[in-house]
Enzyme design. Sequence first.
Site, mmCIF file in Angstrom:
data_model
loop_
_atom_site.group_PDB
_atom_site.id
_atom_site.type_symbol
_atom_site.label_atom_id
_atom_site.label_comp_id
_atom_site.label_asym_id
_atom_site.label_seq_id
_atom_site.Cartn_x
_atom_site.Cartn_y
_atom_site.Cartn_z
ATOM 1 N N GLU A 7 31.819 44.518 26.617
ATOM 2 C CA GLU A 7 32.952 45.400 26.925
ATOM 3 C C GLU A 7 34.278 44.850 26.434
ATOM 4 O O GLU A 7 35.175 45.602 26.090
ATOM 5 C CB GLU A 7 33.006 45.660 28.433
ATOM 6 C CG GLU A 7 33.960 46.769 28.809
ATOM 7 C CD GLU A 7 33.659 47.352 30.182
ATOM 8 O OE1 GLU A 7 34.612 47.663 30.895
ATOM 9 O OE2 GLU A 7 32.470 47.496 30.524
ATOM 10 N N ASP A 106 29.835 46.170 31.018
ATOM 11 C CA ASP A 106 29.746 46.027 32.481
ATOM 12 C C ASP A 106 28.803 47.078 33.052
ATOM 13 O O ASP A 106 28.765 48.217 32.578
ATOM 14 C CB ASP A 106 31.127 46.177 33.118
ATOM 15 C CG ASP A 106 32.063 45.046 32.725
ATOM 16 O OD1 ASP A 106 31.569 44.013 32.249
ATOM 17 O OD2 ASP A 106 33.287 45.207 32.886
ATOM 18 N N TYR A 315 30.824 40.021 39.350
ATOM 19 C CA TYR A 315 31.495 41.283 39.008
ATOM 20 C C TYR A 315 32.305 41.778 40.194
ATOM 21 O O TYR A 315 31.776 41.937 41.299
ATOM 22 C CB TYR A 315 30.452 42.325 38.604
ATOM 23 C CG TYR A 315 31.049 43.540 37.947
ATOM 24 C CD1 TYR A 315 31.814 43.423 36.796
ATOM 25 C CD2 TYR A 315 30.845 44.809 38.473
ATOM 26 C CE1 TYR A 315 32.365 44.538 36.185
ATOM 27 C CE2 TYR A 315 31.391 45.937 37.878
ATOM 28 C CZ TYR A 315 32.151 45.785 36.724
ATOM 29 O OH TYR A 315 32.698 46.900 36.123
#
Length: 747
Positions: A7, A106, A315
Amino acid sequence: MHLIIAEKHIAAKRIAAILAPQKVKQVRVSGVDTYEYESEEGKKIFIGLSGHIVKLDFPKAYNNWQKVEANELIGAEIITASTQVKIVSALKKLGKEATKVTIATDYDREGELIGAEALDIIKQVNENVVFDRVHYSAITPKAIDDAFSNPTNVDFNLADAGHSRQVIDLVWGASLTRYISLAAGRLGKMFLSVGRVQSPTLALIVEREKEREAFIPKPYWELSAMLKSKSGEEFKVEHRTKRFWEKAEVDAAMEKISIGDDARVSEIKTSEKTDKPPTPFNTTEFIGAASSIGFTAANAMRIAETLYTNGFISYPRTDNTVYPESLDLRAQIEIFKTGTFKQYALKLLEKKELVPTKGKKETTDHPPIFPASLAKKSEMNEQEWKLYEMVVRRFFATFADPAIWETIRSKYDIQGEEFKANGARLVEPGWRWYYHYNAPEDRLLPKMEEGDVHSVIKVDVEAKETQPPGRYGQGRLIKIMEELGLGTKATRHDIISKLYSRAYVHGNPLQPTKTAVAVVDALEKFAPTISKPDMTSKLEADMDRIAEGGIPEDDVLNESREMLEGVFVDLEKNKDDITESLRAGLREDKIIGTCSECGSNLMVMRSKRGGRFIGCEGYPDCTFSLPLPKMGQVIVTDKLCEDHGLYHIRIINAGKRPWNLGCPECNFIEWQKTQEEEKKKQKEASPDKEKPKTLKDISGIGKVTEEKLVDAGVCSVDELCEADALELAKATSIPVKKIKTWQSDVI
């Protein structure tokens, strides 16, 4: 060639370094850095995107606000435009040569869409390319190795859910923003932003402000006494009637008590209170905790993203509050057996069994936020370390024992009046040793028994008033948004940032501006669907169904357009009323106070040349004015200057900290003093310097400017009469028009 797409650039670089058996080679492709190495399967190339590399928009024909009605945007064609030309070019170039593509963005709705967008670009040049998907929750060697050892499929339903959000937010935001801005006459940079999630969120803030304004404080009195024990310790006790609502009652109680009276202990109760450890961090809880130590929601998430991409935490966008069984918790704690948190890790590892707390929400996409690797303070800036340390300590606290408090409840008889005092002492720190944030302090009382007598050394009555409900802090607001289904874990902090940038709110806790109140009032009165959470939470639920494969994307998009058409029916019905309501409200947001010279309103105004200033509505009879900074949005606060009766103002510039200018008249007076002091210093520094005494003498000072004229002592520009202006123009070849401009600026 195997192409791996991450990403962001830093994620691609880190993943390549983790997977490479030898040193990674950096190669620029179409101006974009890529990372490659040779493996047994062949060449592997890693490229990082920049989030979304394409955006949704309307065709250019729809950009003219004056020619295209706002409701025409509801059914307008939506096109895709590239936002990162170099990255798109690099993807096409590499995509032609690729035999396989792995999407490593992600793992959430937004990340899936970003990956699908990149895949679509590659398919334009390599239609039959083979592709797969990897999921990971931390950019660490173990997490990345596991992810690439177990690839899965791209979830196009999840990507569609992300795409539907983009379409719905674009159509609702663009059409409503255009309509309301035109109705209010606020165009250009000062347009009035309206949004599907933004407007119901703003309505929450405005509603709370109205509750505060409608609140009528009620007076009450508190009676307390200071006691002194036989051992000399002093402590405070309060009357059993926490609040006296009648002054006569507190006076009657007060008359009974005198300094020197006995305070006999009538009751002592000691007990133990168990303080349970906290649950793991999800995004909402993380933002709330970060807010309590001084971080804005947007800043907390920005830093969390940096920590994640650098491999320090997992995350940060997750709803989960339960650690998954797949996570080796003991191994995760063992990472910290050295370094700053050594003593805490070793203490936890003494436990035979590590049993973490569990929150109410359990999901399968990502674990709760936890520290993914050991970091040194030198590897981060101060803010990053603060949040990293908080995540580490919260992680440890979820495995710790409860904290134990010893509590004491005591009652006292003073001349027949009952007083009380509560004490608390932390006996076993438990989890609070690991996670020290916002810890309550010990409230210690002297050792005593029933029947003991203390001495009254002071009696005090304090007059108070009930307080209105508090404004929402960012952490609290995000929690309410979550409860109402407004936005998602990935977007809520951005919504709040947008409210600040559009000058709808200021401060923290959040306070709405009068512009915000005007917009919400108009929406609630004439198009309530926009300002209520029901509509947007319904669409959020539908988007979840798209992600689960339960409903096609087109059905949700059509439903949203039908909703919006219904909103516009209400808007058109009440067009004139909306315009009148908005313009009246927006006018109030420009009022700074009352003119001390004529009693008219002082307001933020614009000169013919576009400059802004604070002017008097009594003009031309009253010419009182004050300057304003050239740049930034002016926010009128509710704080009033006691000397001048003007509201303090705040200046907001995009990307910069707000500037609290304060009272504009106080500020101007201070500026004048500074100027005088500066002139005095310059005069003292060069007292013998010859200065031109007449207008004609200035011909030798080079390019003439307003400042040079004043410095030269020839005149103050605002003192020039018509004849002087003509003479000055003749002597300097400066057009009279230019000199007049200087004069109007000063005036």
